[in-house]
Design a protein around this motif. Structure first.
Motif, short mmCIF file in Angstrom:
data_model
loop_
_atom_site.label_atom_id
_atom_site.label_comp_id
_atom_site.label_asym_id
_atom_site.label_seq_id
_atom_site.Cartn_x
_atom_site.Cartn_y
_atom_site.Cartn_z
N THR A 3 0.83 -1.20 0.00
CA THR A 3 0.00 0.00 0.00
C THR A 3 0.86 1.26 0.00
N GLN A 6 2.32 1.79 -3.42
CA GLN A 6 1.30 2.28 -4.35
C GLN A 6 1.03 3.77 -4.13
N ALA A 10 1.60 6.68 -6.84
CA ALA A 10 0.54 7.61 -7.22
C ALA A 10 1.02 9.05 -7.11
N THR A 133 -6.49 9.67 -16.78
CA THR A 133 -7.06 8.79 -15.76
C THR A 133 -6.10 8.71 -14.58
N TYR A 135 -3.85 7.47 -11.43
CA TYR A 135 -2.98 6.30 -11.31
C TYR A 135 -3.74 5.08 -10.79
N ASP A 136 -3.46 3.94 -11.42
CA ASP A 136 -4.05 2.66 -10.99
C ASP A 136 -2.96 1.60 -11.14
N ALA A 137 -2.60 0.94 -10.05
CA ALA A 137 -1.49 -0.01 -10.04
C ALA A 137 -1.72 -1.19 -10.98
N ARG A 138 -2.95 -1.48 -11.36
CA ARG A 138 -3.21 -2.63 -12.23
C ARG A 138 -2.59 -2.45 -13.61
N TRP A 139 -2.28 -1.18 -13.98
CA TRP A 139 -1.73 -0.91 -15.30
C TRP A 139 -0.20 -0.91 -15.31
N ASN A 228 -0.02 3.74 -17.09
CA ASN A 228 -0.46 5.00 -16.48
C ASN A 228 0.25 6.19 -17.13
N ALA A 258 -6.21 4.20 -19.06
CA ALA A 258 -5.12 4.69 -18.22
C ALA A 258 -4.35 5.76 -18.96
#
Length: 266
Positions: A3, A6, A10, A133, A135-139, A228, A258
């Motif tokens: 966390t 991440q 971000a 978009t 930030y999203d860690a999945r990307w 991202n 993203a």
């Protein structure tokens, strides 16, 4: 990724996005480009709204100027004749200027052009933000760079409708949601990679194509693919850029929701 990691990623992305916005909207950023004029289109040497006489002679552009043209070369008022080459540095260091505008010389596949960058351009005045978009860690996924045995060039259409060569040095292989994908890439002088790609959002909720610039791969070929940081190409900010379209194989069948998506104007 933890966390805490991440959250740091971000914050790094927010700084990157702010820096991108500042660069794009700067006095000589891509929004200030008001024209790309190919010398071959003006055999008499007179480019509309560009003072001086511009001709190609013996494979290089030559500028002739009178005092009333108000041109400067290397920061000094210029009268006479000078042989020029392509400007390689930042726009604001171009050799030729006119009343705040920078006149940048470029070469593409043996053809010469003059680009006009005007800090008072309509596009720069209208610009408000880059729609992106968060930030999203999945990307963020691991990838592997696979160099080609020999560099190759493919012909692709450019944003001005002309087909030109695009040099490619290898491909990145990675997975998204368990499915494998590849992107064909160029290698920049500093070792970083550059991909021109489209995806299922292109031309809909995102611009028709985007750029991705991963850092240089490690010695074992491993590289981080961070979508991202998908970038709008320069031609998303001014019609006079000649960005290449994605080469064959670089249209992803997934929706990459993203990174930078579109330009926002007033």
């Amino acid at each position: 990724m933890s966390t805490q990691a991440q959250q740091q990623a971000a914050r790094d992305w927010e700084r990157w996005h702010e820096e991108r916005t500042a660069t794009v909207s700067g006095p000589y950023g891509p929004l200030s480009l008001t024209g790309t004029h190919w010398l071959a289109d003006y055999p008499e040497g007179r480019i509309p709204a560009v003072p001086g006489r511009w001709r190609e002679e013996d494979g290089a552009p030559v500028l002739e100027a009178a005092p009333e043209d108000g041109l400067t070369v290397d920061g000094k008022p210029f009268t006479g004749r000078v042989r020029l080459g392509a400007d390689r540095g930042p726009v604001d260091t171009s050799r030729v200027a006119h009343e705040g505008r920078r006149l940048v010389v470029l070469s593409r596949e043996g053809l010469w052009a003059v680009r006009v960058f005007d800090p008072d351009s309509a596009a720069r005045r209208a610009f408000r933000a880059i729609g992106a978009t968060p930030y999203d860690a999945r990307w963020v996924v691991p990838g592997t760079f696979r160099p080609y045995p020999d560099s190759r060039t493919v012909r692709v259409e450019n944003a001005d409708g002309v087909e030109r060569g695009l040099g490619l040095a290898g491909e990145i292989a990675f997975e998204l949601d368990g499915a494998g994908h590849t992107l064909r890439v160029a290698v920049e002088p500093d070792g970083s990679l550059w991909a021109v790609f489209a995806d299922a959002t292109s031309g809909n909720s995102s611009y028709r194509f985007r750029f991705l610039r991963p850092a240089a791969p490690a010695g074992d070929g491993s590289v981080t693919v961070d979508l991202n940081r998908a970038l709008l190409p320069p031609c998303a900010f001014a019609d006079h850029f000649i960005c290449p379209f994605p080469p064959p194989g670089n249209t992803l069948p997934v929706a990459v929701e993203a990174g930078e998506r579109h330009r926002i104007d007033a």
